[in-house]
Design a protein around this motif. Structure first.
Motif, PDB file in Angstrom:
ATOM      1  N   ILE A 452      44.387  42.965  45.326  1.00  0.00           N
ATOM      2  CA  ILE A 452      44.568  41.586  45.520  1.00  0.00           C
ATOM      3  C   ILE A 452      45.576  41.310  44.048  1.00  0.00           C
ATOM      4  O   ILE A 452      44.212  41.934  42.903  1.00  0.00           O
ATOM      5  N   LEU A 453      46.088  40.786  44.221  1.00  0.00           N
ATOM      6  CA  LEU A 453      46.759  39.831  42.798  1.00  0.00           C
ATOM      7  C   LEU A 453      47.059  38.679  43.018  1.00  0.00           C
ATOM      8  O   LEU A 453      47.550  38.259  43.946  1.00  0.00           O
ATOM      9  N   ALA A 454      46.222  37.725  42.553  1.00  0.00           N
ATOM     10  CA  ALA A 454      46.163  35.960  42.838  1.00  0.00           C
ATOM     11  C   ALA A 454      46.604  36.380  40.794  1.00  0.00           C
ATOM     12  O   ALA A 454      45.993  35.826  40.189  1.00  0.00           O
ATOM     13  N   GLU A 455      48.021  35.809  41.123  1.00  0.00           N
ATOM     14  CA  GLU A 455      47.742  35.290  39.667  1.00  0.00           C
ATOM     15  C   GLU A 455      48.869  33.618  39.822  1.00  0.00           C
ATOM     16  O   GLU A 455      49.429  32.757  40.534  1.00  0.00           O
ATOM     17  N   ASP A 456      48.732  32.589  38.599  1.00  0.00           N
ATOM     18  CA  ASP A 456      49.799  31.614  38.618  1.00  0.00           C
ATOM     19  C   ASP A 456      49.210  31.071  39.907  1.00  0.00           C
ATOM     20  O   ASP A 456      50.615  30.281  40.621  1.00  0.00           O
ATOM     21  N   ASN A 457      47.656  29.861  39.600  1.00  0.00           N
ATOM     22  CA  ASN A 457      47.395  29.258  40.007  1.00  0.00           C
ATOM     23  C   ASN A 457      46.807  28.199  39.522  1.00  0.00           C
ATOM     24  O   ASN A 457      46.492  28.579  38.265  1.00  0.00           O
ATOM     25  N   ASN A 472      22.696  43.248  50.208  1.00  0.00           N
ATOM     26  CA  ASN A 472      22.551  44.746  50.026  1.00  0.00           C
ATOM     27  C   ASN A 472      22.378  45.458  50.550  1.00  0.00           C
ATOM     28  O   ASN A 472      21.801  46.665  50.576  1.00  0.00           O
ATOM     29  N   PHE A 473      22.524  44.858  51.828  1.00  0.00           N
ATOM     30  CA  PHE A 473      22.688  45.291  53.420  1.00  0.00           C
ATOM     31  C   PHE A 473      24.370  45.573  54.368  1.00  0.00           C
ATOM     32  O   PHE A 473      24.292  45.505  55.427  1.00  0.00           O
ATOM     33  N   MET A 474      25.212  44.995  53.139  1.00  0.00           N
ATOM     34  CA  MET A 474      25.982  44.290  53.731  1.00  0.00           C
ATOM     35  C   MET A 474      27.122  45.780  54.021  1.00  0.00           C
ATOM     36  O   MET A 474      28.386  46.642  54.552  1.00  0.00           O
ATOM     37  N   GLY A 475      27.172  46.638  53.030  1.00  0.00           N
ATOM     38  CA  GLY A 475      28.386  47.797  52.755  1.00  0.00           C
ATOM     39  C   GLY A 475      29.858  47.245  51.891  1.00  0.00           C
ATOM     40  O   GLY A 475      30.120  46.442  51.912  1.00  0.00           O
ATOM     41  N   GLY A 476      29.941  48.588  51.568  1.00  0.00           N
ATOM     42  CA  GLY A 476      31.489  48.460  51.093  1.00  0.00           C
ATOM     43  C   GLY A 476      31.850  47.529  49.736  1.00  0.00           C
ATOM     44  O   GLY A 476      30.466  47.792  48.970  1.00  0.00           O
ATOM     45  N   GLY A 477      32.212  46.478  49.873  1.00  0.00           N
ATOM     46  CA  GLY A 477      32.071  45.537  47.830  1.00  0.00           C
ATOM     47  C   GLY A 477      34.082  45.343  48.196  1.00  0.00           C
ATOM     48  O   GLY A 477      34.545  45.351  49.146  1.00  0.00           O
ATOM     49  N   VAL A 478      34.195  45.384  47.258  1.00  0.00           N
ATOM     50  CA  VAL A 478      35.379  44.975  46.561  1.00  0.00           C
ATOM     51  C   VAL A 478      36.238  45.477  45.742  1.00  0.00           C
ATOM     52  O   VAL A 478      35.547  45.958  44.638  1.00  0.00           O
ATOM     53  N   ARG A 479      37.461  45.369  45.286  1.00  0.00           N
ATOM     54  CA  ARG A 479      37.890  47.193  43.890  1.00  0.00           C
ATOM     55  C   ARG A 479      39.045  46.613  44.641  1.00  0.00           C
ATOM     56  O   ARG A 479      40.100  46.140  45.298  1.00  0.00           O
ATOM     57  N   ASN A 480      39.763  46.915  43.004  1.00  0.00           N
ATOM     58  CA  ASN A 480      41.021  46.829  42.834  1.00  0.00           C
ATOM     59  C   ASN A 480      41.307  45.278  42.920  1.00  0.00           C
ATOM     60  O   ASN A 480      42.840  45.476  43.504  1.00  0.00           O
ATOM     61  N   VAL A 481      41.189  44.168  41.917  1.00  0.00           N
ATOM     62  CA  VAL A 481      41.563  42.730  42.121  1.00  0.00           C
ATOM     63  C   VAL A 481      41.600  42.788  40.905  1.00  0.00           C
ATOM     64  O   VAL A 481      41.557  42.845  39.932  1.00  0.00           O
ATOM     65  N   VAL A 482      42.999  41.961  40.820  1.00  0.00           N
ATOM     66  CA  VAL A 482      42.995  41.575  39.685  1.00  0.00           C
ATOM     67  C   VAL A 482      43.907  39.907  40.094  1.00  0.00           C
ATOM     68  O   VAL A 482      44.502  38.854  40.686  1.00  0.00           O
ATOM     69  N   PHE A 483      42.870  38.766  38.404  1.00  0.00           N
ATOM     70  CA  PHE A 483      42.938  37.402  38.970  1.00  0.00           C
ATOM     71  C   PHE A 483      43.977  37.382  37.376  1.00  0.00           C
ATOM     72  O   PHE A 483      43.235  37.206  36.549  1.00  0.00           O
TER      73      PHE A 483
END
Length: 609
Positions: A452-457, A472-483
């Motif tokens: 995800i790229l979020a910019e100029d907001n 802690n029971f959802m799994g996965g996650g979030v990665r490679n985000v640029v803000f």
């Protein structure tokens, strides 16, 4: 200084005028600073972002964009206009962005860049060639970008819903008439909702069509639950709960069936109103404009606060469902699309959904541009949500929502690993006023949310700027985000929050819990200013008890202003460079259960661990 002060719009003639002015005052041309500006890159027409009279361009800023103040667009080699001036005309976000910087009298906030352009008044079925040049403060231009060539559409066959018996009197329920127009629509056609108020129940779109809500038109959701099929769709393949149809759908009529769609456009200068909740008195915003405020309800007050929401929950309870599940499951969203390749949302205004705003499930290549969302404070009234989808652009939109503004989801629990991730999104040039968060990833993180790229907001008054949430029971996650390259003011809660301590009281836990906690990693935040967050400038909450640590955060050139603290718990292998706190006499840092954190040119420095 306002954005307008940076709106130079220089043409070649202006550059000559600058040179003549220099000569008049006895200066040489060399006295005008001139740098070799880098060229804008990846100029493109987003998916379906064109019709018979209009083409939208977007582009990426070059890596070295420090000296760039604007961008000039050329059509067939002739100057067409500047990005800033054009954005003033087409973007509902821009007047608020301008006001934001007008009020920044101390020059604290990072100045965003506008990098889109809407060319209007074009001829149908005609090819156009565009290039873009970067412009500095003195009117100097870069070389041309690579050209992009786009042909406008042919004039479409128009299916006006009035011809099929629809009445815009605000009373007649027009579901059959409007659906008849949609069903009759031939590939490439346009179904037109003309001026008037057209009440309707659930509508089902099909491939290769445009639904246009015309200027002066309102598509008004019926207040009767019976007008929305109760068996609408299942959010995830392993879900046991079936949600009702939304007001506008691209879904199979059988919620257990699979059907694929393509090339759907929902556009127009009109309004889509979900008719979900009662309306309080309007709020007067910072521009002196009236903004609607809806009742902030919940599962104990829906009978007194709801319209469509009331009827749908009441019907579900009467059928034997408990109130909590009925409230969390049986309200209609405004728009739900599933398995659609190529979608464009443009220009319309969203009001008052009974549940979520615009849902995109397992979609591909979705664009939302120049829309207005006024759903505050409708319970669960998100702006736009993406789940297990690939490829999206969200730009030039105004968000005033009752929940998350731009939200990403990727499935729940152990079964989510069988799904595709939510990935590849670009969010820019939006204004966020109310909402639980500007950019929100989670809480459904099971199949990973990534790239995800979020910019100029710009944000003024949302609960949080960047918000990541899981359990802690959802799994996965979030990665490679640029803000990056953004400005945040008056966050009701945090500037940034990354938490595994999330709980939704209305959530239905109809899935097998994962034995792996959600995780946030490879998060980059740079060139962002945050002013007066109420609770925390930055909050990181891992779960060391379950060995769940977030890692590889990189904060660079981030400035906080105010007295809110920065609390970090459960973070590893991360760096903070050129991070400053203004307006506080206390050391804001509180760090625990973390390892291998580096702080370079951070003021004030955190206490030694």
């Amino acid at each position: 200084m306002s954005i307008e002060a940076l709106d130079y719009s220089p043409r070649p003639a202006k550059r000559r005028a600058l040179a003549m002015t220099a000569l008049t005052f006895g200066l040489t041309i060399a006295a005008l600073p001139c740098f070799a500006l880098d060229v804008p890159v990846n100029v493109q027409v987003p998916t379906l972002a064109y019709d018979e009279h209009q083409i939208i361009l977007v582009w990426e800023k070059p890596a070295n964009h420090r000296d760039i103040r604007d961008y000039n667009v050329y059509l067939n080699g002739k100057f067409l206009g500047s990005a800033n001036a054009n954005n003033n005309r087409v973007s509902p976000a821009k007047p608020y962005i301008n006001r934001f910087y007008d009020e920044d009298t101390e020059g604290f906030h990072h100045r965003i860049a506008i990098h889109s352009f809407t060319a209007t008044g074009l001829k149908a079925d005609t090819e156009y060639r565009f290039t873009v040049r970067a412009v500095d403060a003195y009117g100097n231009e870069s070389a041309d970008s690579k050209a992009v060539v786009q042909r406008t559409n042919r004039l479409p066959q128009v299916f006006n819903v009035i011809r099929y018996g629809a009445k815009g009197d605000g009373k007649t329920v027009n579901t059959r008439a409007i659906q008849a127009a949609i069903d009759a629509c031939t590939p490439g056609c346009k179904v037109l909702i003309p001026a008037g108020t057209f009440k309707t129940g659930a509508l089902y779109l099909k491939s290769n069509m445009t639904l246009e809500i015309g200027r002066g038109a309102t598509l008004l959701g019926s207040e009767r639950g019976e007008d929305y099929p109760a068996k609408g769709y299942i959010q995830y393949p392993y879900s046991t709960t079936i949600r009702p149809a939304s007001l506008i759908n691209a879904l199979p009529r059988d919620p257990h069936a699979e059907e694929h769609f393509e090339n759907i456009r929902i556009v127009g200068k009109g309004i889509i109103n979900g008719n979900g909740w009662k309306r309080l008195e309007d709020d007067t915003d910072e521009l002196g404009r009236a903004l609607p405020v809806y009742v902030a309800s919940n599962n104990t007050r829906y009978m007194q606060d709801g319209i469509l929401a009331k009827d749908q929950v009441q019907r579900a309870v009467a059928s034997g469902m408990n109130v909590k599940d009925a409230y969390g499951q049986m309200r209609s969203s405004l728009i739900t699309l599933r398995n659609v390749r190529n979608v464009f949302y443009g220009d319309f205004t969203v009001l008052n959904p009974a549940y979520h705003g615009i849902m995109n499930l397992e979609t591909e290549n979705v664009v939302m541009a120049n829309t207005t969302h006024k759903t505050y404070d409708a319970n669960n009234g998100d702006g736009i949500e993406f789940a297990n989808s690939r490829g999206a652009m969200v730009f030039n939109n105004f968000f005033e929502t009752g929940d998350d503004c731009v939200n990403f989801a990727a499935g729940t629990g152990a079964e989510a690993v069988k799904q595709k991730p939510q990935e590849n999104v670009w969010v820019f040039n939006n204004y966020f006023r109310h909402g639980h968060g500007m950019i929100v990833a989670g809480s459904h993180t099971g199949a990973w949310i990534q790239n995800i790229l979020a910019e100029d907001n710009v944000s003024d008054g949302t609960d949080v700027g960047l918000r990541m949430k899981s359990t802690n029971f959802m799994g996965g996650g979030v990665r490679n985000v640029v803000f990056r390259d953004s400005a945040i003011r008056n966050s009701v809660k945090q500037g940034f929050i990354f938490t595994l301590d999330y709980n939704d009281p209305n959530a239905i836990l109809d899935y097998v819990r994962s034995d792996i906690a959600g995780k946030f990693q490879d998060i980059k935040v740079s060139d962002v200013t945050v002013e007066n967050p109420a609770q925390a400038a930055l909050a990181v909450k891992g779960d060391s008890a379950h060995d769940a640590f977030h890692e590889r955060f990189d904060f660079s050139r981030v400035s906080f202003k105010g007295t809110a603290p920065a609390t970090i718990d459960g973070l590893r292998n991360s760096s903070f460079k050129n991070v400053t706190f203004e307006g506080t006499t206390k050391n804001p840092w509180s760090i625990s259960n973390s390892a291998n954190l580096s702080f370079t040119h951070v003021i004030p420095q955190p206490p030694q661990q």
